[in-house]
Write an enzyme that holds these catalytic residues in place. Structure first.
Site, short mmCIF file in Angstrom:
data_model
loop_
_atom_site.label_atom_id
_atom_site.label_comp_id
_atom_site.label_asym_id
_atom_site.label_seq_id
_atom_site.Cartn_x
_atom_site.Cartn_y
_atom_site.Cartn_z
N SER A 195 0.82 -1.22 0.00
CA SER A 195 0.00 0.00 0.00
C SER A 195 0.85 1.26 0.00
O SER A 195 2.01 1.25 0.42
CB SER A 195 -0.89 0.00 1.25
OG SER A 195 -0.07 0.12 2.38
N SER A 196 0.25 2.36 -0.45
CA SER A 196 0.96 3.64 -0.48
C SER A 196 1.28 4.12 0.93
O SER A 196 2.30 4.79 1.16
CB SER A 196 0.14 4.72 -1.17
OG SER A 196 -0.66 4.19 -2.14
N GLY A 199 4.24 2.41 1.86
CA GLY A 199 5.25 2.87 0.89
C GLY A 199 5.95 4.13 1.37
O GLY A 199 7.16 4.30 1.21
N GLU A 216 6.15 -0.44 -5.61
CA GLU A 216 5.05 -0.93 -6.44
C GLU A 216 3.78 -0.79 -5.61
O GLU A 216 3.49 -1.64 -4.78
CB GLU A 216 5.30 -2.39 -6.85
CG GLU A 216 6.56 -2.60 -7.68
CD GLU A 216 6.40 -2.20 -9.14
OE1 GLU A 216 5.25 -2.20 -9.63
OE2 GLU A 216 7.40 -1.87 -9.78
N CYS A 251 -3.67 -5.28 -7.62
CA CYS A 251 -3.32 -3.86 -7.72
C CYS A 251 -3.85 -3.21 -8.99
O CYS A 251 -4.12 -2.01 -9.00
CB CYS A 251 -1.81 -3.69 -7.64
SG CYS A 251 -0.94 -4.67 -8.87
N1 NAD Z 1 1.97 -2.36 -7.84
C1 NAD Z 1 1.98 -3.64 -7.60
O1 NAD Z 1 2.63 -4.43 -8.26
C2 NAD Z 1 1.14 -4.16 -6.46
C3 NAD Z 1 0.91 -5.53 -6.36
C4 NAD Z 1 0.14 -5.99 -5.31
C5 NAD Z 1 -0.38 -5.13 -4.39
N2 NAD Z 1 -0.15 -3.80 -4.53
C6 NAD Z 1 -0.75 -2.86 -3.60
O2 NAD Z 1 -0.57 -3.33 -2.30
C7 NAD Z 1 -1.65 -2.97 -1.47
C8 NAD Z 1 -2.14 -4.20 -0.75
O3 NAD Z 1 -1.12 -4.73 -0.04
P1 NAD Z 1 -0.95 -4.41 1.53
O4 NAD Z 1 -0.23 -3.14 1.74
O5 NAD Z 1 -2.28 -4.62 2.18
O6 NAD Z 1 0.02 -5.58 1.80
P2 NAD Z 1 0.66 -5.99 3.16
O7 NAD Z 1 -0.22 -5.64 4.30
O8 NAD Z 1 1.04 -7.40 2.96
O9 NAD Z 1 1.95 -5.08 3.26
C9 NAD Z 1 2.98 -5.16 2.32
C10 NAD Z 1 4.28 -5.39 3.04
O10 NAD Z 1 4.55 -4.29 3.91
C11 NAD Z 1 4.94 -4.78 5.18
N3 NAD Z 1 4.53 -3.83 6.21
C12 NAD Z 1 3.30 -3.68 6.74
N4 NAD Z 1 3.30 -2.70 7.66
C13 NAD Z 1 4.56 -2.23 7.73
C14 NAD Z 1 5.20 -1.22 8.50
N5 NAD Z 1 4.54 -0.48 9.39
N6 NAD Z 1 6.52 -1.01 8.29
C15 NAD Z 1 7.20 -1.74 7.39
N7 NAD Z 1 6.64 -2.71 6.64
C16 NAD Z 1 5.34 -2.96 6.80
C17 NAD Z 1 4.22 -6.09 5.30
O11 NAD Z 1 4.86 -6.92 6.25
C18 NAD Z 1 4.28 -6.64 3.90
O12 NAD Z 1 5.44 -7.39 3.66
C19 NAD Z 1 -2.69 -2.38 -2.40
O13 NAD Z 1 -2.64 -0.99 -2.31
C20 NAD Z 1 -2.23 -2.84 -3.77
O14 NAD Z 1 -2.66 -2.03 -4.81
C21 NAD Z 1 0.60 -3.30 -5.53
#
Ligand code: NAD
Length: 482
Positions: A195-196, A199, A216, A251
């Site tokens: 997620s952003s 990110g 990403e 995504c």
């Molecule tokens: N652009 C792409 O290729 C792509 C692909 C898949 C998903 N996404 C995006 O990802 C999002 C969904 O994924 P998500 O964010 O729920 O996944 P998620 O919750 O699995 O988090 C992603 C990663 O971030 C880590 N993380 C979580 N909190 C953290 C913190 N406070 N500090 C450091 N690391 C941390 C997690 O352990 C994990 O490995 C959506 O916004 C989706 O659009 C993008």
């Protein structure tokens, strides 16, 4: 009980991997090929376990797991194996008169020790695909899979440890604590998918060491349906790209549809008809759709659905069951543009349709919002296709289909603006994990005195002419013309 990952473990891990990298272990073409072949073996020998882990984590149907995770990975690995020699070969670069005589090349150099943090929705694809890039480019790599897909995370850790060279490739499982400890280390690149919101935290942590990042991320990918379209095929592809790809938890999933008020009744009818043909009268019971990943995400989606002026806009679906983490395929029409569902990435089985008076208003809506990861258009109108491709800013654009650009390795996969930083897939993955080093070779022949003091008017004129490649002026100076 598993050992708790502590700060010292993170430091030791990076020290170990850096030692291997500095010893040149990962640079050799043979090492890269051996590791890539091992990744291929994982796909060949363990597909049933991968399918089963994805079923445990997400209720993902076998077809989606086998095709969209394992088969796509096989493609990526085979492409890297086929093209690696070419990718690694230095690119000749042209030189200029200023440095004559000389030759130049651009050398792809591995960055060092890199960190890949991946997401839960396509846990194998999104973990291993960047690792393919990191290994192809000759780096040591640590993978941190998502804790929200625990069966996949555990299988990844087991298989990578069993098959790959652990002196240079490691997996660290864990959540925020472990990731935070990893982020405190100095990496040569961080590749993050998620997620952003997180990110931003990754970028902050990377800034401390000036570590470059690929982020990403996500966003709200719009789908425009023009009235001049093959509506039956359009809606089938939209359904396959939305509910048929991890039930909207992707995504580049269609986030909302934009169409005209006049055409919208036909779009809604066609969607209802094809949804029923695909998933039956009760989609909650269909085995051909993933479930919602966990109760937090279920509650997040429920909140969007239950908002005032949104819940009464449901025209199809809307049923949900928290016990089994299922929400029905749901279509909503004309929810307010300032609602939660129209401002946060949906990432689930809800699909709002916004109806507008004409195409101009549709373009205005897209332009007024953050740049999405993907934008889709369904039309047979050639002029409209060109206008859309040229004027809509998005990570990628697909005309008359959904998400399939992801499977074309000659296209970069990435976003723009808030949806992503950097890109990957195919050669772009190799480049994402390489430094493009400028190398200029000079000999001792042709050592021109004009660059050395004492300076003179004549030297100044000649040097300026050389730098600007102004042949006429060079001759004028050499022949003594003022
Ligand atoms: N652009 C792409 O290729 C792509 C692909 C898949 C998903 N996404 C995006 O990802 C999002 C969904 O994924 P998500 O964010 O729920 O996944 P998620 O919750 O699995 O988090 C992603 C990663 O971030 C880590 N993380 C979580 N909190 C953290 C913190 N406070 N500090 C450091 N690391 C941390 C997690 O352990 C994990 O490995 C959506 O916004 C989706 O659009 C993008």
């Amino acid at each position: 009980m598993a050992k708790v990952f502590q700060a010292a473990d993170a430091t030791d891990l990076v020290t170990d991997l850096r030692r291997s990298f500095d010893a040149g272990v990962t640079r050799a073409y043979e090492w890269r090929v051996t590791q890539l072949k091992k990744l291929l073996l994982i796909c060949d020998n363990h597909e049933p376990e991968i399918v089963s882990a994805l079923h445990d984590d997400l209720g993902k149907p076998e077809l989606e797991s086998s095709v969209y995770e394992v088969a796509l990975l096989r493609n990526s690995i085979n492409l890297a194996l086929k093209q690696l020699k070419d990718w690694m070969a230095p690119d000749k670069a042209k030189t200029s008169l200023t440095t004559f005589p000389a030759s130049a090349e651009i050398v792809s150099e591995p960055l060092g020790v890199v960190l890949v943090i991946s997401a839960w929705n396509y846990p194998f694809l999104l973990s291993i695909d960047p690792v393919i890039g990191a290994i192809s480019a000759g780096n040591a790599v640590v993978l941190k899979p998502s804790e929200l897909a625990p069966a996949s995370s555990s299988l990844l850790a087991t298989l990578l440890e069993q098959y790959l060279d652990s002196s240079a490739v490691r997996v660290v499982e864990g959540a925020v604590t472990e990731t935070t400890l990893l982020l405190e280390q100095k990496w040569d690149k961080i590749f993050y998918t998620g997620s952003s919101r997180i990110g931003r935290l990754i970028m902050l942590a990377a800034a401390k060491h000036l570590t470059p990042v690929v982020l990403e991320l996500g966003g709200k990918s719009p789908v425009v349906i023009d009235s001049d379209t093959n509506l039956k095929i359009s809606v089938k592809r939209i359904i396959a790209g939305k509910w048929g790809c991890n039930n909207g938890q992707a995504c580049i999933s269609p986030d909302y549809i934009l169409t005209t008020k006049e055409f919208s009744p036909k779009v809604i009818d066609a969607l209802k008809q094809e949804l029923e043909a695909f998933y039956g009268k009760n989609p909650m019971e269909s085995k051909d759709m993933s479930r919602i990943v966990n109760s937090n995400h279920f509650d997040r989606l429920s909140k969007m659905l239950e908002e005032k002026e949104v819940s009464d806009k449901i025209v199809y679906g809307g049923q949900k069951n928290r016990d089994i983490l299922k929400i029905a395929t749901t279509i909503l029409v004309d929810v307010p543009l300032d609602s939660l569902i129209m401002n946060e990435e949906i990432f689930g089985p809800l699909l709002p349709i916004i109806t507008l008076n004409n195409l101009e208003e549709i373009f205005d809506v897209i332009r007024s919002r953050p740049k999405p990861l993907a934008a889709y258009l369904f039309t047979q109108n050639q002029k409209l296709k060109e206008r859309f491709a040229m004027t809509v800013s998005a990570g990628g654009i697909v005309v008359n289909d959904i998400a399939v650009h992801l499977a074309v390795p000659t296209l970069p996969f990435g976003g723009v603006g808030e949806s992503e930083t950097g890109s990957y897939h195919g050669k772009f993955s190799f480049d994402a994990f390489s430094h493009k080093k400028a190398v200029l070779y000079k000999s001792f022949i042709g050592d021109a005195a004009i660059r050395y003091p004492p300076y003179s008017r004549g030297k100044l004129r000649l040097l300026k002419a050389l730098v600007n490649s102004n042949i006429v002026e060079i001759f004028r100076v050499l022949l003594g013309f003022s």
